[in-house]
Design a protein around this motif. Sequence first.
Motif, mmCIF file in Angstrom:
data_model
loop_
_atom_site.group_PDB
_atom_site.id
_atom_site.type_symbol
_atom_site.label_atom_id
_atom_site.label_comp_id
_atom_site.label_asym_id
_atom_site.label_seq_id
_atom_site.Cartn_x
_atom_site.Cartn_y
_atom_site.Cartn_z
ATOM 1 N N TRP A 39 0.797 -1.280 -0.075
ATOM 2 C CA TRP A 39 -0.070 0.546 0.303
ATOM 3 C C TRP A 39 1.166 1.275 0.087
ATOM 4 C CZ3 TRP A 39 -5.234 -0.230 -0.013
ATOM 5 C CH2 TRP A 39 -5.798 -1.403 -0.028
ATOM 6 N N ALA A 40 0.234 2.475 -0.639
ATOM 7 C CA ALA A 40 1.265 3.250 -0.370
ATOM 8 C C ALA A 40 0.631 4.889 -0.234
ATOM 9 C CB ALA A 40 2.196 3.591 -1.781
ATOM 10 N N LEU A 41 0.552 5.453 0.055
ATOM 11 C CA LEU A 41 0.529 6.617 0.567
ATOM 12 C C LEU A 41 0.836 8.416 -0.167
ATOM 13 C CD1 LEU A 41 -1.761 9.196 1.552
ATOM 14 C CD2 LEU A 41 -0.873 8.749 3.852
ATOM 15 N N LEU A 42 0.932 8.955 -1.131
ATOM 16 C CA LEU A 42 1.646 9.565 -1.744
ATOM 17 C C LEU A 42 1.224 11.094 -1.324
ATOM 18 C CD1 LEU A 42 2.193 8.284 -5.323
ATOM 19 C CD2 LEU A 42 3.574 8.048 -2.895
ATOM 20 N N VAL A 43 2.239 12.573 -0.952
ATOM 21 C CA VAL A 43 1.326 13.393 -0.352
ATOM 22 C C VAL A 43 2.402 14.800 -0.357
ATOM 23 C CG1 VAL A 43 0.463 14.773 1.984
ATOM 24 C CG2 VAL A 43 0.541 12.510 1.867
ATOM 25 N N VAL A 125 -6.455 8.809 6.873
ATOM 26 C CA VAL A 125 -6.164 7.906 5.576
ATOM 27 C C VAL A 125 -4.990 6.629 5.802
ATOM 28 C CG1 VAL A 125 -5.202 8.224 2.920
ATOM 29 C CG2 VAL A 125 -6.786 10.016 3.198
ATOM 30 N N LEU A 126 -3.730 6.753 6.579
ATOM 31 C CA LEU A 126 -2.900 7.183 6.916
ATOM 32 C C LEU A 126 -3.280 5.617 8.344
ATOM 33 C CD1 LEU A 126 0.418 5.708 7.447
ATOM 34 C CD2 LEU A 126 0.402 7.617 8.164
ATOM 35 N N SER A 127 -3.818 5.860 9.154
ATOM 36 C CA SER A 127 -4.310 4.621 10.175
ATOM 37 C C SER A 127 -5.415 3.893 9.445
ATOM 38 C CB SER A 127 -4.909 5.950 11.265
ATOM 39 O OG SER A 127 -6.648 6.656 9.753
ATOM 40 N N GLY A 128 -6.501 4.136 7.546
ATOM 41 C CA GLY A 128 -7.265 3.861 8.034
ATOM 42 C C GLY A 128 -8.569 3.475 7.815
ATOM 43 N N THR A 136 -11.801 12.835 -2.646
ATOM 44 C CA THR A 136 -12.285 12.400 -4.474
ATOM 45 C C THR A 136 -12.826 11.347 -3.689
ATOM 46 O OG1 THR A 136 -11.062 14.638 -5.500
ATOM 47 C CG2 THR A 136 -12.258 12.526 -6.322
ATOM 48 N N SER A 137 -12.179 10.215 -3.708
ATOM 49 C CA SER A 137 -12.238 9.095 -3.630
ATOM 50 C C SER A 137 -12.492 7.937 -2.561
ATOM 51 C CB SER A 137 -11.216 8.029 -4.337
ATOM 52 O OG SER A 137 -10.399 7.939 -4.071
ATOM 53 N N GLY A 138 -12.136 9.071 -1.293
ATOM 54 C CA GLY A 138 -11.945 8.109 0.315
ATOM 55 C C GLY A 138 -11.783 7.408 0.090
ATOM 56 N N LYS A 139 -10.725 6.972 -1.090
ATOM 57 C CA LYS A 139 -9.592 5.737 -0.625
ATOM 58 C C LYS A 139 -9.252 6.084 0.616
ATOM 59 C CE LYS A 139 -7.321 5.710 -4.839
ATOM 60 N NZ LYS A 139 -7.010 5.236 -5.851
ATOM 61 N N VAL A 140 -8.424 5.180 1.869
ATOM 62 C CA VAL A 140 -7.805 4.888 2.803
ATOM 63 C C VAL A 140 -6.571 4.134 2.328
ATOM 64 C CG1 VAL A 140 -9.360 6.147 4.644
ATOM 65 C CG2 VAL A 140 -9.195 4.327 3.835
ATOM 66 N N ILE A 141 -5.958 3.875 2.927
ATOM 67 C CA ILE A 141 -4.673 2.140 3.229
ATOM 68 C C ILE A 141 -5.364 1.609 4.424
ATOM 69 C CG2 ILE A 141 -2.690 2.254 3.966
ATOM 70 C CD1 ILE A 141 -2.221 3.986 1.850
ATOM 71 N N LYS A 142 -5.524 0.451 3.268
ATOM 72 C CA LYS A 142 -6.416 -0.722 4.859
ATOM 73 C C LYS A 142 -5.595 -2.066 4.352
ATOM 74 C CE LYS A 142 -10.880 0.654 2.554
ATOM 75 N NZ LYS A 142 -12.535 -0.317 1.279
ATOM 76 N N SER A 143 -4.477 -1.395 4.510
ATOM 77 C CA SER A 143 -3.459 -2.588 4.967
ATOM 78 C C SER A 143 -3.562 -3.464 6.025
ATOM 79 C CB SER A 143 -2.568 -2.115 5.092
ATOM 80 O OG SER A 143 -1.813 -0.873 5.813
ATOM 81 N N GLY A 144 -3.221 -4.180 5.989
ATOM 82 C CA GLY A 144 -3.343 -5.556 7.411
ATOM 83 C C GLY A 144 -2.220 -5.865 7.848
ATOM 84 N N PRO A 145 -1.281 -6.747 8.582
ATOM 85 C CA PRO A 145 -1.002 -7.439 9.600
ATOM 86 C C PRO A 145 0.168 -8.276 8.243
ATOM 87 C CG PRO A 145 -2.981 -8.633 9.729
ATOM 88 C CD PRO A 145 -3.120 -7.098 9.271
ATOM 89 N N ASN A 185 -2.386 -1.786 16.359
ATOM 90 C CA ASN A 185 -3.760 -2.302 15.886
ATOM 91 C C ASN A 185 -2.901 -3.501 14.725
ATOM 92 O OD1 ASN A 185 -5.671 -0.941 17.627
ATOM 93 N ND2 ASN A 185 -5.547 0.604 16.159
ATOM 94 N N SER A 186 -1.650 -3.906 14.605
ATOM 95 C CA SER A 186 -1.223 -4.569 13.660
ATOM 96 C C SER A 186 -2.165 -4.250 12.189
ATOM 97 C CB SER A 186 -1.843 -6.343 13.904
ATOM 98 O OG SER A 186 -1.753 -6.903 14.954
ATOM 99 N N GLY A 187 -2.020 -2.876 12.005
ATOM 100 C CA GLY A 187 -1.918 -2.427 10.682
ATOM 101 C C GLY A 187 -0.945 -2.554 9.216
ATOM 102 N N PHE A 188 0.223 -3.234 9.420
ATOM 103 C CA PHE A 188 1.287 -3.732 8.668
ATOM 104 C C PHE A 188 2.129 -4.741 9.077
ATOM 105 C CE2 PHE A 188 2.671 0.413 11.596
ATOM 106 C CZ PHE A 188 3.766 -0.442 11.778
#
Length: 500
Positions: A39-43, A125-128, A136-145, A185-188
């Motif tokens: 997953w990637a977040l670009l700012v 977004v980073l926290s999901g 615009t899209s509502g996308k977030v970083i939905k990464s898991g463990p 929270n085991s998000g990555f």
Amino acid sequence: MVATHIACLTLLLGLVAAYRPSIDSVLQRPTGKFKGEIWALLVAGSGGWGNYRHQADVCHAYQILRHGGLPEENIVVMMADDIATYPGNPHPHQIFNRPGGIDVYEGVPVDYRGPDVTAENFLSVLSGQEPAVIGTSGKVIKSGPEDRVFVFYADHGAPGILGMPSGPFLYADQLMDTLRAKAQNSGFADMVLYIEACEAGSMFEGMLDDSLDIYVTTAANAHESSWATYCPGMRPAPAAEFTTCLGDLYSVSWMENSDHANLLKETLEKQFEVVKQRTSRNGSYIQGSHVLQFGSLSIDEEPAGDYLGEANTGDGGSDIPEDPAAYAETISQREAELLPLYLAVQAASNGLESQQASAALQEALDARSSVDQGVRQAVRALLAQPSVMYLLQEQYGDVQNLEEASGGLGVSGGAGEPLIELLVSEPLPRAEGQPLVKDWDCLRGMVAAWEASCSTLDQYGMQYTRTFANLCNIGILSEQLGEVACAGKPARMLHSQVKN
């Protein structure tokens, strides 16, 4: 001449020794492929034509990730998105990150733009946390463990903060709280952050340990500017029609390396060394900065492709510039903002144009001078208070001790100009490995007090968070700053205004 003036300004910046934490205590990481996704977040944390390079950096990063095989739904892009359609853009609906390069804007889906690019939304977004964001899209970083996360930020920074085009700054403690929560929270499985900003090291110094499986590199240490490159009049220069810099030195260093290198073979450590060499101008640090590493340094043993895309296997070109010095003509981030104004003065073809361009440049210079003088006047007024001098003496014994603890910066007895300059421009002595400030709420309060009494801290004025951190560490209250800042005059700007 503009180039001479800029060169003189940039040479005034002091550079300090690089720092890399020890890895002796870091446990060996398990080998083998990850089972999860990337997953990637670009700012891009700025807006405006003078900050063209930050959005160009982010768009280029998007192209690298897509080329590397990341699906669009796994990449979140946040940027003002006001460059491609800017009326003065000589190439409408296109953005370039290097002279003679490709259009990096093509195909980039901007998920959060304009007023939606805020510190609050970035953290959500980073926290999901989907319910907390607007975009615009509502996308977030939905990464898991089992997933890897890559975060790239490009913009202006200052001690303890990163800028955003709208709303308040992003503070180091807020970022760390979000990172810790996501880890707990085991998000990555692992996370990598690349941070392009002035004083970026201050966001992690004394804040990030090696227990969170997070690896960070920063464009600069806690005390110095990062650098813009590919600017008009420099080598290599963009096409003549451009009046702004196309890239940032640290950013183009890691991205141009990623364009050419086989990232399945090149480790994050190798990429760090390549970027460090180029960004430091072959270790001279003349118009260059100290690229640093923080966090779980054993992650740098892994292939860069594990975070930037496993299909980035190289194009056969050199992954290291043959002559890094040829790419070293740069300008400090805070001076790059003025470059289009200087060029407009030079390009004026008649008296009216010259008058208008000169007035715009002078207005920008006057605004900077006003902030410089205002901060020093406020510190002078605080030091005139016996209670403040008592706090200083309580911590340092007397002003002479403060001089010695600060490395002999010429501080003399009393609240004279050297002491004022120390509090304004230099970090007060603190134990090694400690964060910028003891109380982050105090720092936020200082910024709020200044902005309520004076003006919003823009990308130039934000450097004075170092001053405010010093005041907090002495024990001065934000209310005390508010009483003396700008002599109690009403604010000229509001928090809600865009910080271009």
